[in-house]
Motif scaffolding. Structure first.
Motif, PDB file in Angstrom:
ATOM      1  N   LEU A   1       1.515  11.733   1.437  1.00  0.00           N
ATOM      2  CA  LEU A   1       2.694  11.386   2.230  1.00  0.00           C
ATOM      3  C   LEU A   1       2.251  10.706   3.523  1.00  0.00           C
ATOM      4  N   ARG A   2       2.748   9.496   3.766  1.00  0.00           N
ATOM      5  CA  ARG A   2       2.417   8.780   5.000  1.00  0.00           C
ATOM      6  C   ARG A   2       3.550   8.867   6.005  1.00  0.00           C
ATOM      7  N   TRP A   3       4.798   8.902   5.533  1.00  0.00           N
ATOM      8  CA  TRP A   3       5.934   9.070   6.430  1.00  0.00           C
ATOM      9  C   TRP A   3       7.138   9.592   5.661  1.00  0.00           C
ATOM     10  N   LYS A   4       8.081  10.176   6.408  1.00  0.00           N
ATOM     11  CA  LYS A   4       9.298  10.727   5.810  1.00  0.00           C
ATOM     12  C   LYS A   4      10.454  10.515   6.791  1.00  0.00           C
ATOM     13  N   TYR A   5      11.600  10.116   6.250  1.00  0.00           N
ATOM     14  CA  TYR A   5      12.801   9.925   7.060  1.00  0.00           C
ATOM     15  C   TYR A   5      13.949  10.653   6.363  1.00  0.00           C
TER      16      TYR A   5
ATOM     17  N   GLY B   1      15.850   9.849  -2.369  1.00  0.00           N
ATOM     18  CA  GLY B   1      16.834  10.658  -3.063  1.00  0.00           C
ATOM     19  C   GLY B   1      17.051  11.951  -2.313  1.00  0.00           C
ATOM     20  N   ALA B   2      18.158  12.601  -2.577  1.00  0.00           N
ATOM     21  CA  ALA B   2      18.493  13.881  -1.965  1.00  0.00           C
ATOM     22  C   ALA B   2      18.381  13.831  -0.440  1.00  0.00           C
ATOM     23  N   GLY B   3      18.771  12.706   0.149  1.00  0.00           N
ATOM     24  CA  GLY B   3      18.836  12.608   1.595  1.00  0.00           C
ATOM     25  C   GLY B   3      17.529  12.340   2.296  1.00  0.00           C
ATOM     26  N   GLU B   4      16.462  11.998   1.566  1.00  0.00           N
ATOM     27  CA  GLU B   4      15.221  11.672   2.250  1.00  0.00           C
ATOM     28  C   GLU B   4      14.577  10.439   1.637  1.00  0.00           C
ATOM     29  N   ILE B   5      13.887   9.708   2.497  1.00  0.00           N
ATOM     30  CA  ILE B   5      13.159   8.514   2.088  1.00  0.00           C
ATOM     31  C   ILE B   5      11.717   8.754   2.511  1.00  0.00           C
ATOM     32  N   CYS B   6      10.788   8.598   1.568  1.00  0.00           N
ATOM     33  CA  CYS B   6       9.381   8.908   1.844  1.00  0.00           C
ATOM     34  C   CYS B   6       8.493   7.735   1.484  1.00  0.00           C
ATOM     35  N   GLY B   7       7.444   7.555   2.277  1.00  0.00           N
ATOM     36  CA  GLY B   7       6.415   6.572   1.991  1.00  0.00           C
ATOM     37  C   GLY B   7       5.144   7.303   1.610  1.00  0.00           C
ATOM     38  N   HIS B   8       4.622   7.012   0.423  1.00  0.00           N
ATOM     39  CA  HIS B   8       3.409   7.651  -0.089  1.00  0.00           C
ATOM     40  C   HIS B   8       2.299   6.613  -0.199  1.00  0.00           C
TER      41      HIS B   8
ATOM     42  N   ALA C   1       9.631   4.242  10.622  1.00  0.00           N
ATOM     43  CA  ALA C   1      10.463   4.318  11.826  1.00  0.00           C
ATOM     44  C   ALA C   1      11.815   3.657  11.576  1.00  0.00           C
ATOM     45  N   LEU C   2      12.867   4.255  12.111  1.00  0.00           N
ATOM     46  CA  LEU C   2      14.218   3.703  11.975  1.00  0.00           C
ATOM     47  C   LEU C   2      14.329   2.405  12.767  1.00  0.00           C
ATOM     48  N   VAL C   3      14.709   1.334  12.096  1.00  0.00           N
ATOM     49  CA  VAL C   3      14.956   0.053  12.743  1.00  0.00           C
ATOM     50  C   VAL C   3      16.435  -0.031  13.107  1.00  0.00           C
TER      51      VAL C   3
ATOM     52  N   THR D   1       0.800  -1.218   0.000  1.00  0.00           N
ATOM     53  CA  THR D   1       0.000   0.000   0.000  1.00  0.00           C
ATOM     54  C   THR D   1       0.837   1.274   0.000  1.00  0.00           C
ATOM     55  N   ILE D   2       2.152   1.147   0.193  1.00  0.00           N
ATOM     56  CA  ILE D   2       3.012   2.322   0.285  1.00  0.00           C
ATOM     57  C   ILE D   2       4.029   2.310  -0.853  1.00  0.00           C
ATOM     58  N   LEU D   3       4.076   3.397  -1.600  1.00  0.00           N
ATOM     59  CA  LEU D   3       5.091   3.605  -2.627  1.00  0.00           C
ATOM     60  C   LEU D   3       6.236   4.358  -1.968  1.00  0.00           C
TER      61      LEU D   3
END
Length: 148
Positions: free
Chosen positions: A31-35, A17-24, A78-80, A11-13
């Motif tokens: 946007l569901r989450w961003k790291y 890139g450019a220092g961020e990882i996102c879940g859409h 969340a960071l594992v 369910t999440i794409l």
């Protein structure tokens, strides 16, 4: 179901890139989450830029940057955990297969378990630049060349 008999959440794409990882949200794009892949130098916080190589397996997102593998929970972001890599000198390539992460660059070939434990490290004697491909039967990851 995956090969381990577990239901696979798709369910999440995930973008990176450019220092961020996102879940859409796959259905809406929301946007569901961003790291942010951060670092600290001389007490100053910064964000690590550049390309990120992704692999998603067993509810985890593995993101490979120039100096580390970051592991995130697929559902929450969340960071594992994270693992520092040997000095790569170039953009590495990541291959996830069964219970192992393989990382290759111009100077190093490394293997880790999915929990980040180092299994082995081999220094490569190569003049090749970026773009090293990794492969096992049925699972191939092609590296890319910087600037292309």
């Amino acid at each position: 179901m995956n090969k381990h008999g577990e239901a696979t959440d798709r369910t999440i794409l995930v973008t990176a890139g450019a220092g961020e990882i996102c879940g859409h949200d796959r259905a809406t794009g929301a946007l569901r989450w961003k790291y942010e892949v951060a670092f600290k130098v001389f007490g100053i916080n910064g964000t690590l830029g550049g390309a990120v190589d992704l692999a998603i397996q067993r509810g985890r997102v593995y993101a490979l940057t120039v100096d580390r593998i970051v592991c995130l929970d697929y559902a929450t972001g969340a960071l594992v955990g994270e693992v520092k890599l040997a000095k790569m000198g170039s953009r590495p390539t990541l291959l996830v297969d069964d219970d192992f992460l393989y990382v290759a660059s111009r100077h190093w070939l490394e293997c880790f378990t999915l929990d980040g434990t180092s299994v082995w490290r081999h220094e490569r004697q190569s003049t090749a630049s970026d773009g090293l491909a990794l492969g096992l039967p049925g699972n191939i990851r092609q590296g890319d060349e910087v600037g292309r």
